[in-house]
Write a protein that holds these residues in place. Structure first.
Motif, PDB file in Angstrom:
ATOM      1  N   MET A   1     -17.062 -48.033 -57.906  1.00 49.78           N
ATOM      2  CA  MET A   1     -17.897 -46.966 -58.441  1.00 49.78           C
ATOM      3  C   MET A   1     -18.714 -47.532 -59.608  1.00 49.78           C
ATOM      4  O   MET A   1     -18.562 -48.708 -59.950  1.00 49.78           O
ATOM      5  CB  MET A   1     -17.015 -45.784 -58.856  1.00 49.78           C
ATOM      6  N   ARG A   2     -19.560 -46.751 -60.214  1.00 56.99           N
ATOM      7  CA  ARG A   2     -20.506 -47.291 -61.205  1.00 56.99           C
ATOM      8  C   ARG A   2     -20.114 -46.891 -62.626  1.00 56.99           C
ATOM      9  O   ARG A   2     -20.228 -45.715 -63.008  1.00 56.99           O
ATOM     10  CB  ARG A   2     -21.927 -46.790 -60.907  1.00 56.99           C
ATOM     11  N   PRO A   3     -19.623 -47.842 -63.421  1.00 61.40           N
ATOM     12  CA  PRO A   3     -19.317 -47.522 -64.817  1.00 61.40           C
ATOM     13  C   PRO A   3     -20.593 -47.440 -65.649  1.00 61.40           C
ATOM     14  O   PRO A   3     -21.580 -48.128 -65.363  1.00 61.40           O
ATOM     15  CB  PRO A   3     -18.431 -48.694 -65.253  1.00 61.40           C
ATOM     16  N   PHE A   4     -20.559 -46.606 -66.682  1.00 58.93           N
ATOM     17  CA  PHE A   4     -21.714 -46.423 -67.557  1.00 58.93           C
ATOM     18  C   PHE A   4     -21.266 -46.348 -69.005  1.00 58.93           C
ATOM     19  O   PHE A   4     -20.142 -45.932 -69.297  1.00 58.93           O
ATOM     20  CB  PHE A   4     -22.447 -45.103 -67.236  1.00 58.93           C
ATOM     21  N   VAL A   5     -22.169 -46.728 -69.883  1.00 58.94           N
ATOM     22  CA  VAL A   5     -22.037 -46.394 -71.296  1.00 58.94           C
ATOM     23  C   VAL A   5     -22.970 -45.223 -71.544  1.00 58.94           C
ATOM     24  O   VAL A   5     -24.190 -45.342 -71.420  1.00 58.94           O
ATOM     25  CB  VAL A   5     -22.415 -47.580 -72.213  1.00 58.94           C
ATOM     26  N   LEU A   6     -22.401 -44.063 -71.839  1.00 60.44           N
ATOM     27  CA  LEU A   6     -23.189 -42.860 -72.102  1.00 60.44           C
ATOM     28  C   LEU A   6     -22.780 -42.271 -73.442  1.00 60.44           C
ATOM     29  O   LEU A   6     -21.586 -42.257 -73.778  1.00 60.44           O
ATOM     30  CB  LEU A   6     -22.977 -41.808 -71.013  1.00 60.44           C
ATOM     31  N   TYR A   7     -23.779 -41.805 -74.173  1.00 58.70           N
ATOM     32  CA  TYR A   7     -23.532 -41.149 -75.452  1.00 58.70           C
ATOM     33  C   TYR A   7     -22.669 -42.023 -76.373  1.00 58.70           C
ATOM     34  O   TYR A   7     -21.829 -41.534 -77.124  1.00 58.70           O
ATOM     35  CB  TYR A   7     -22.870 -39.777 -75.228  1.00 58.70           C
ATOM     36  N   GLY A   8     -22.890 -43.347 -76.262  1.00 60.59           N
ATOM     37  CA  GLY A   8     -22.196 -44.275 -77.131  1.00 60.59           C
ATOM     38  C   GLY A   8     -20.759 -44.575 -76.737  1.00 60.59           C
ATOM     39  O   GLY A   8     -20.055 -45.286 -77.472  1.00 60.59           O
ATOM     40  N   GLU A   9     -20.313 -44.101 -75.577  1.00 60.71           N
ATOM     41  CA  GLU A   9     -18.941 -44.336 -75.144  1.00 60.71           C
ATOM     42  C   GLU A   9     -18.946 -45.040 -73.786  1.00 60.71           C
ATOM     43  O   GLU A   9     -19.776 -44.744 -72.921  1.00 60.71           O
ATOM     44  CB  GLU A   9     -18.166 -43.025 -75.069  1.00 60.71           C
ATOM     45  N   ASP A  10     -17.973 -45.950 -73.590  1.00 65.91           N
ATOM     46  CA  ASP A  10     -17.989 -46.811 -72.421  1.00 65.91           C
ATOM     47  C   ASP A  10     -16.976 -46.407 -71.350  1.00 65.91           C
ATOM     48  O   ASP A  10     -16.613 -47.222 -70.498  1.00 65.91           O
ATOM     49  CB  ASP A  10     -17.746 -48.266 -72.826  1.00 65.91           C
ATOM     50  N   ASN A  11     -16.530 -45.168 -71.364  1.00 65.99           N
ATOM     51  CA  ASN A  11     -15.528 -44.720 -70.392  1.00 65.99           C
ATOM     52  C   ASN A  11     -16.093 -43.722 -69.382  1.00 65.99           C
ATOM     53  O   ASN A  11     -15.385 -42.857 -68.879  1.00 65.99           O
ATOM     54  CB  ASN A  11     -14.316 -44.123 -71.105  1.00 65.99           C
ATOM     55  N   TRP A  12     -17.400 -43.869 -69.100  1.00 65.27           N
ATOM     56  CA  TRP A  12     -18.054 -42.990 -68.133  1.00 65.27           C
ATOM     57  C   TRP A  12     -18.130 -43.674 -66.770  1.00 65.27           C
ATOM     58  O   TRP A  12     -18.217 -44.897 -66.688  1.00 65.27           O
ATOM     59  CB  TRP A  12     -19.450 -42.618 -68.603  1.00 65.27           C
ATOM     60  N   LEU A  13     -18.143 -42.871 -65.733  1.00 65.83           N
ATOM     61  CA  LEU A  13     -18.142 -43.382 -64.367  1.00 65.83           C
ATOM     62  C   LEU A  13     -18.977 -42.457 -63.487  1.00 65.83           C
ATOM     63  O   LEU A  13     -18.891 -41.231 -63.594  1.00 65.83           O
ATOM     64  CB  LEU A  13     -16.698 -43.416 -63.840  1.00 65.83           C
TER      65      LEU A  13
ATOM     66  N   PHE B   1     -24.027 -37.475 -56.282  1.00 69.81           N
ATOM     67  CA  PHE B   1     -23.111 -38.202 -57.154  1.00 69.81           C
ATOM     68  C   PHE B   1     -22.490 -37.234 -58.156  1.00 69.81           C
ATOM     69  O   PHE B   1     -23.003 -36.138 -58.391  1.00 69.81           O
ATOM     70  CB  PHE B   1     -23.836 -39.328 -57.905  1.00 69.81           C
ATOM     71  N   VAL B   2     -21.383 -37.677 -58.735  1.00 74.23           N
ATOM     72  CA  VAL B   2     -20.738 -36.941 -59.825  1.00 74.23           C
ATOM     73  C   VAL B   2     -20.501 -37.923 -60.953  1.00 74.23           C
ATOM     74  O   VAL B   2     -19.998 -39.031 -60.727  1.00 74.23           O
ATOM     75  CB  VAL B   2     -19.397 -36.321 -59.387  1.00 74.23           C
ATOM     76  N   THR B   3     -20.856 -37.538 -62.168  1.00 71.74           N
ATOM     77  CA  THR B   3     -20.639 -38.383 -63.338  1.00 71.74           C
ATOM     78  C   THR B   3     -19.548 -37.772 -64.199  1.00 71.74           C
ATOM     79  O   THR B   3     -19.567 -36.566 -64.467  1.00 71.74           O
ATOM     80  CB  THR B   3     -21.943 -38.557 -64.140  1.00 71.74           C
ATOM     81  N   LEU B   4     -18.606 -38.589 -64.607  1.00 66.84           N
ATOM     82  CA  LEU B   4     -17.444 -38.094 -65.332  1.00 66.84           C
ATOM     83  C   LEU B   4     -17.063 -39.045 -66.439  1.00 66.84           C
ATOM     84  O   LEU B   4     -17.449 -40.215 -66.444  1.00 66.84           O
ATOM     85  CB  LEU B   4     -16.256 -37.946 -64.381  1.00 66.84           C
ATOM     86  N   GLN B   5     -16.296 -38.535 -67.384  1.00 69.81           N
ATOM     87  CA  GLN B   5     -15.757 -39.355 -68.465  1.00 69.81           C
ATOM     88  C   GLN B   5     -14.243 -39.422 -68.312  1.00 69.81           C
ATOM     89  O   GLN B   5     -13.569 -38.397 -68.212  1.00 69.81           O
ATOM     90  CB  GLN B   5     -16.121 -38.760 -69.825  1.00 69.81           C
ATOM     91  N   LEU B   6     -13.737 -40.639 -68.249  1.00 71.18           N
ATOM     92  CA  LEU B   6     -12.300 -40.861 -68.134  1.00 71.18           C
ATOM     93  C   LEU B   6     -11.651 -40.845 -69.516  1.00 71.18           C
ATOM     94  O   LEU B   6     -12.285 -41.183 -70.521  1.00 71.18           O
ATOM     95  CB  LEU B   6     -12.030 -42.196 -67.457  1.00 71.18           C
ATOM     96  N   LYS B   7     -10.386 -40.483 -69.552  1.00 70.87           N
ATOM     97  CA  LYS B   7      -9.663 -40.576 -70.815  1.00 70.87           C
ATOM     98  C   LYS B   7      -9.368 -42.026 -71.162  1.00 70.87           C
ATOM     99  O   LYS B   7      -9.328 -42.406 -72.333  1.00 70.87           O
ATOM    100  CB  LYS B   7      -8.372 -39.763 -70.730  1.00 70.87           C
ATOM    101  N   ASP B   8      -9.189 -42.859 -70.141  1.00 68.19           N
ATOM    102  CA  ASP B   8      -8.890 -44.266 -70.342  1.00 68.19           C
ATOM    103  C   ASP B   8      -9.723 -45.085 -69.363  1.00 68.19           C
ATOM    104  O   ASP B   8      -9.549 -44.979 -68.150  1.00 68.19           O
ATOM    105  CB  ASP B   8      -7.397 -44.529 -70.116  1.00 68.19           C
ATOM    106  N   LYS B   9     -10.624 -45.915 -69.879  1.00 72.81           N
ATOM    107  CA  LYS B   9     -11.512 -46.666 -68.989  1.00 72.81           C
ATOM    108  C   LYS B   9     -10.772 -47.723 -68.180  1.00 72.81           C
ATOM    109  O   LYS B   9     -11.330 -48.296 -67.239  1.00 72.81           O
ATOM    110  CB  LYS B   9     -12.653 -47.310 -69.775  1.00 72.81           C
ATOM    111  N   ALA B  10      -9.510 -47.987 -68.505  1.00 79.53           N
ATOM    112  CA  ALA B  10      -8.717 -48.920 -67.717  1.00 79.53           C
ATOM    113  C   ALA B  10      -8.555 -48.431 -66.279  1.00 79.53           C
ATOM    114  O   ALA B  10      -8.282 -49.222 -65.370  1.00 79.53           O
ATOM    115  CB  ALA B  10      -7.342 -49.125 -68.356  1.00 79.53           C
ATOM    116  N   ALA B  11      -8.766 -47.134 -66.073  1.00 82.42           N
ATOM    117  CA  ALA B  11      -8.670 -46.577 -64.724  1.00 82.42           C
ATOM    118  C   ALA B  11      -9.736 -47.154 -63.803  1.00 82.42           C
ATOM    119  O   ALA B  11      -9.562 -47.179 -62.578  1.00 82.42           O
ATOM    120  CB  ALA B  11      -8.791 -45.052 -64.781  1.00 82.42           C
ATOM    121  N   ILE B  12     -10.837 -47.636 -64.367  1.00 81.84           N
ATOM    122  CA  ILE B  12     -11.895 -48.245 -63.556  1.00 81.84           C
ATOM    123  C   ILE B  12     -11.395 -49.545 -62.938  1.00 81.84           C
ATOM    124  O   ILE B  12     -11.633 -49.819 -61.762  1.00 81.84           O
ATOM    125  CB  ILE B  12     -13.156 -48.483 -64.407  1.00 81.84           C
TER     126      ILE B  12
END
Length: 363
Positions: A326-338, A305-316
């Motif tokens: 794909m699997r969205p995540f809240v990481l490090y207090g931010e909700d734009n991770w995938l 797997f690859v985990t990334l942070q998007l500039k805009d979570k609307a892309a999900i």
């Protein structure tokens, strides 16, 4: 009989222990009722293999620990069969360790967040305290500093490679931690993704440190997520109390049959070829992500797997609209991770098309 319109209102809530009432259940990728055509949210293998059952009679209870499977898996990892316990996925191994070694309301476990959610859920279920430390501490601090923070935890969970970040801890550092905690804690190394970087396994430490446990699974690289087969590896003295609390017949005849076939020499060779392909595809995906103006951060790490942070979570949401799950995540207090599981070439081409689309919008 009087019909009850609200079952929850009739249930006596006083029967429910407080820790269960407050429990937040683990939300697996498959528990989310999503629709799509490209499934890259559960770190499953894209490969399939057909297995023909060799057992046709099921009126007798199965062998609680099928010797053929234990022999095959111990040979695969370089241990003795007595150092292997077969479980219903690695998740049962986590539960067995907490249930066996931790006293409810008294003992604690240590984990390094963000990490696999079942460590916390299992501890909460058994009313065991949690010492939540950081991945940053695990990665950057020395063993002495880590052990100081671990405190009096009975179990120390190290997901290696870590889910969802892919971070790795060298086995030499795990050995140092195990040495310092030799009289106070068990170091549990969760190697669900280790086939994607086998040279980093901590299995060799089991014969040197009596407090090291390694958890393994056939769900990922072996492409048998639907079989629910895992293994708990440790020295025989540590496994003895686990065997006391293990369910009487944890492994079905069907599961044992297929697991034994999966661990044949030819199937292990096939698994390794598939891992090589997936690692190459992962490198390609990482390059696409790093070149995309829609992506803020790409974590480097191991696993399928690859985990990334998007500039805009609307892309999900855009990905869902295209049928790419794909699997969205809240990481490090931010909700734009995938987190993107590595699929086959066709599946990753769908990811590339989505990535091109959101990159164009981001320009």
């Amino acid at each position: 009989m009087k019909q009850q319109s609200d079952d929850s209102a009739q249930f006596p809530q006083s029967l429910l222990p407080e820790n269960i009432a407050k429990l937040t259940a683990y939300s697996s990728a498959k528990s989310e009722k999503l629709t799509g055509s490209t499934w890259l949210n559960a770190n499953e293998s894209p490969y399939t293999r057909e297995y023909a059952l060799t057992k046709t009679e099921f009126n007798r209870y199965p062998d609680p620990q099928p010797q053929q499977v234990l022999d095959a898996y111990s040979a695969y990892v370089g241990l003795e069969p007595e150092q292997v316990v077969m479980t219903r996925g690695a998740d049962e191994g986590i539960e067995l360790l907490v249930r066996t070694f931790c006293q409810p309301g008294k003992d604690s476990i240590a984990l390094f967040a963000p990490t696999y959610g079942m460590y916390k859920v299992t501890a909460d279920t058994h009313n065991v305290n949690i010492n939540s430390l950081s991945q940053e501490l695990l990665q950057q601090a020395n063993a002495e500093a880590i052990c100081e923070q671990v405190g009096d935890a009975k179990l120390v969970f190290v997901c290696n490679p870590n889910n969802p970040t892919g971070a790795i801890v060298p086995s030499s550092k795990i050995a140092q931690i195990a040495e310092q905690l030799s009289q106070t804690a068990i170091v549990v190394v969760d190697e669900a993704y280790i086939e994607f970087c086998p040279e980093l396994s901590a299995v060799s430490l089991i014969n040197d440190y009596t407090n090291v446990v390694v958890l393994r699974t056939l769900s990922k690289a072996f492409a048998l997520a639907g079989l629910r087969t895992g293994f708990t590896l440790a020295n025989t003295a540590l496994l003895a109390p686990l065997r006391k609390v293990l369910a009487p017949y944890p492994v079905s005849t069907v599961v044992a049959d297929i697991a034994a076939q999966a661990l044949s020499t030819s199937n292990i060779a096939s698994m390794r070829r598939q891992v090589g392909i997936l690692n190459s595809l992962k490198a390609r995906l990482q390059q696409w992500l790093r070149e995309s103006s829609a992506v803020k951060t790409v974590l480097s790490g191991e696993g399928n797997f690859v985990t990334l942070q998007l500039k805009d979570k609307a892309a999900i949401a855009t990905a869902y609209e295209r049928g790419v799950v794909m699997r969205p995540f809240v990481l490090y207090g931010e909700d734009n991770w995938l987190r993107i599981s590595i699929g086959n070439e066709q599946e990753l081409s769908e990811v590339k098309a989505w990535l091109d689309a959101i990159t164009q919008v981001n320009k």
